[in-house]
Design a protein around this motif. Sequence first.
Motif, mmCIF file in Angstrom:
data_model
loop_
_atom_site.group_PDB
_atom_site.id
_atom_site.type_symbol
_atom_site.label_atom_id
_atom_site.label_comp_id
_atom_site.label_asym_id
_atom_site.label_seq_id
_atom_site.Cartn_x
_atom_site.Cartn_y
_atom_site.Cartn_z
ATOM 1 N N GLU A 95 8.787 20.953 -6.411
ATOM 2 C CA GLU A 95 7.346 20.834 -6.187
ATOM 3 C C GLU A 95 7.002 19.456 -5.629
ATOM 4 O O GLU A 95 6.159 19.315 -4.737
ATOM 5 C CB GLU A 95 6.592 21.060 -7.500
ATOM 6 N N ILE A 96 7.667 18.423 -6.152
ATOM 7 C CA ILE A 96 7.437 17.061 -5.671
ATOM 8 C C ILE A 96 7.893 16.929 -4.225
ATOM 9 O O ILE A 96 7.213 16.323 -3.391
ATOM 10 C CB ILE A 96 8.170 16.044 -6.571
ATOM 11 N N GLN A 97 9.044 17.525 -3.898
ATOM 12 C CA GLN A 97 9.561 17.480 -2.528
ATOM 13 C C GLN A 97 8.599 18.158 -1.560
ATOM 14 O O GLN A 97 8.335 17.644 -0.459
ATOM 15 C CB GLN A 97 10.928 18.174 -2.460
ATOM 16 N N THR A 98 8.037 19.294 -1.967
ATOM 17 C CA THR A 98 7.077 20.010 -1.116
ATOM 18 C C THR A 98 5.840 19.168 -0.865
ATOM 19 O O THR A 98 5.362 19.059 0.268
ATOM 20 C CB THR A 98 6.668 21.336 -1.777
ATOM 21 N N ARG A 99 5.333 18.516 -1.920
ATOM 22 C CA ARG A 99 4.105 17.734 -1.781
ATOM 23 C C ARG A 99 4.317 16.521 -0.873
ATOM 24 O O ARG A 99 3.422 16.110 -0.138
ATOM 25 C CB ARG A 99 3.649 17.276 -3.170
ATOM 26 N N LEU A 100 5.511 15.936 -0.907
ATOM 27 C CA LEU A 100 5.819 14.788 -0.074
ATOM 28 C C LEU A 100 6.219 15.191 1.347
ATOM 29 O O LEU A 100 6.438 14.323 2.197
ATOM 30 C CB LEU A 100 6.952 13.958 -0.704
ATOM 31 N N ALA A 101 6.330 16.500 1.587
ATOM 32 C CA ALA A 101 6.719 17.034 2.910
ATOM 33 C C ALA A 101 8.089 16.527 3.330
ATOM 34 O O ALA A 101 8.331 16.232 4.504
ATOM 35 C CB ALA A 101 5.674 16.684 3.971
ATOM 36 N N PHE A 105 0.839 -1.205 0.000
ATOM 37 C CA PHE A 105 0.000 0.000 0.000
ATOM 38 C C PHE A 105 0.874 1.255 0.000
ATOM 39 O O PHE A 105 0.555 2.241 -0.672
ATOM 40 C CB PHE A 105 -0.922 -0.018 1.220
ATOM 41 N N LYS A 106 1.976 1.225 0.730
ATOM 42 C CA LYS A 106 2.824 2.412 0.849
ATOM 43 C C LYS A 106 3.499 2.788 -0.467
ATOM 44 O O LYS A 106 3.990 3.913 -0.612
ATOM 45 C CB LYS A 106 3.887 2.201 1.927
ATOM 46 N N ASP A 107 3.511 1.867 -1.434
ATOM 47 C CA ASP A 107 4.141 2.155 -2.716
ATOM 48 C C ASP A 107 3.356 3.162 -3.542
ATOM 49 O O ASP A 107 3.848 3.645 -4.569
ATOM 50 C CB ASP A 107 4.335 0.865 -3.519
ATOM 51 N N LEU A 108 2.131 3.480 -3.116
ATOM 52 C CA LEU A 108 1.340 4.483 -3.833
ATOM 53 C C LEU A 108 2.045 5.830 -3.840
ATOM 54 O O LEU A 108 1.954 6.584 -4.801
ATOM 55 C CB LEU A 108 -0.053 4.618 -3.209
ATOM 56 N N GLN A 109 2.764 6.153 -2.757
ATOM 57 C CA GLN A 109 3.492 7.421 -2.699
ATOM 58 C C GLN A 109 4.587 7.483 -3.760
ATOM 59 O O GLN A 109 4.787 8.506 -4.398
ATOM 60 C CB GLN A 109 4.112 7.604 -1.315
ATOM 61 N N ALA A 110 5.267 6.364 -3.944
ATOM 62 C CA ALA A 110 6.318 6.330 -4.958
ATOM 63 C C ALA A 110 5.715 6.416 -6.350
ATOM 64 O O ALA A 110 6.293 7.024 -7.259
ATOM 65 C CB ALA A 110 7.138 5.048 -4.814
ATOM 66 N N LEU A 111 4.535 5.828 -6.535
ATOM 67 C CA LEU A 111 3.893 5.839 -7.843
ATOM 68 C C LEU A 111 3.491 7.249 -8.240
ATOM 69 O O LEU A 111 3.755 7.683 -9.369
ATOM 70 C CB LEU A 111 2.673 4.925 -7.836
ATOM 71 N N ASP A 112 2.854 7.992 -7.320
ATOM 72 C CA ASP A 112 2.436 9.339 -7.696
ATOM 73 C C ASP A 112 3.628 10.267 -7.892
ATOM 74 O O ASP A 112 3.629 11.116 -8.785
ATOM 75 C CB ASP A 112 1.436 9.933 -6.691
ATOM 76 N N ALA A 113 4.686 10.088 -7.079
ATOM 77 C CA ALA A 113 5.882 10.919 -7.249
ATOM 78 C C ALA A 113 6.549 10.640 -8.588
ATOM 79 O O ALA A 113 7.006 11.553 -9.285
ATOM 80 C CB ALA A 113 6.863 10.664 -6.108
#
Length: 267
Positions: free
Chosen positions: A234-240, A214-222
């Motif tokens: 922008e990607i770094q900001t969105r991922l905090a 499930f946690k791989d969703l973050q890598a997929l959207d990035a």
Amino acid sequence: MADTIALAFEEYTVATVTTKDCADFLRDNFRSKHNTAQKYANVLRKLFKFSISERGLRQDNPCDQLDLSDYQTKRREVLPRHAAIKAIRDAALIGKDGLPTEPGPMFQCILDMPYLVWQRAIDVRTLLETQIMDTAIRFKPSKTAGTSGKVLDVEITPQIHAVIERAKAIKKKYQIISPYLFSTQKGGAYSKTGLHSMWRRAKERAGVTDGIQFKDLQALDATDAAKAGNAREEIQTRLAHTTGKTTEIYIKVAIPEMSSLNLQRPW
């Protein structure tokens, strides 16, 4: 972080701490959290640097000889296929008996939201309706709560709005009163084990054998955002993320630069 260090070293004086003591502290507390271990090592190093240059309490920095080779941040190479996520999402609606599942529609909402807002499962499944403002959702990422304390407002796009409305409609249908947007039938937040259990069962019914989590969703959207040409900042900001290095770990596909030199053969 300083409070954690103070508690762990409360029986020491600054002058008596050795490199071995620092290594034991990292090993005992962050053996499997490599990135966190490196952050704590940096804080320790700064504390001892201050004790040397500003306070004169010792002449050497015990962190200079720390071996951090066991705490290198490793890149997870697994990247979900869009088709696999769709198959798992569809399978969540129908159980092994061929009948509709009650939690299926809400699970789909929980599955859609992390991809859209780029937040971890815990921050999505415990999302409170009070965090939803007129134009944004306010997240206080649990991963950075004890470090940078970052707060992130994610703009509510039409797709995010649609997921919010779907979740509210499900709660209304079952007359669920709960402060959580994605609540269980009993009104509580989904637990980590409950969410992973639904993911595992849906994955099995979908026949997906990939080692995706499930946690791989973050890598997929990035990764999808990087492919689409969005800036790394922008990607770094969105991922905090506090550093770009961590963001690069989440981006699974190297985006090649285009070389378009058109040279003529002089001969």
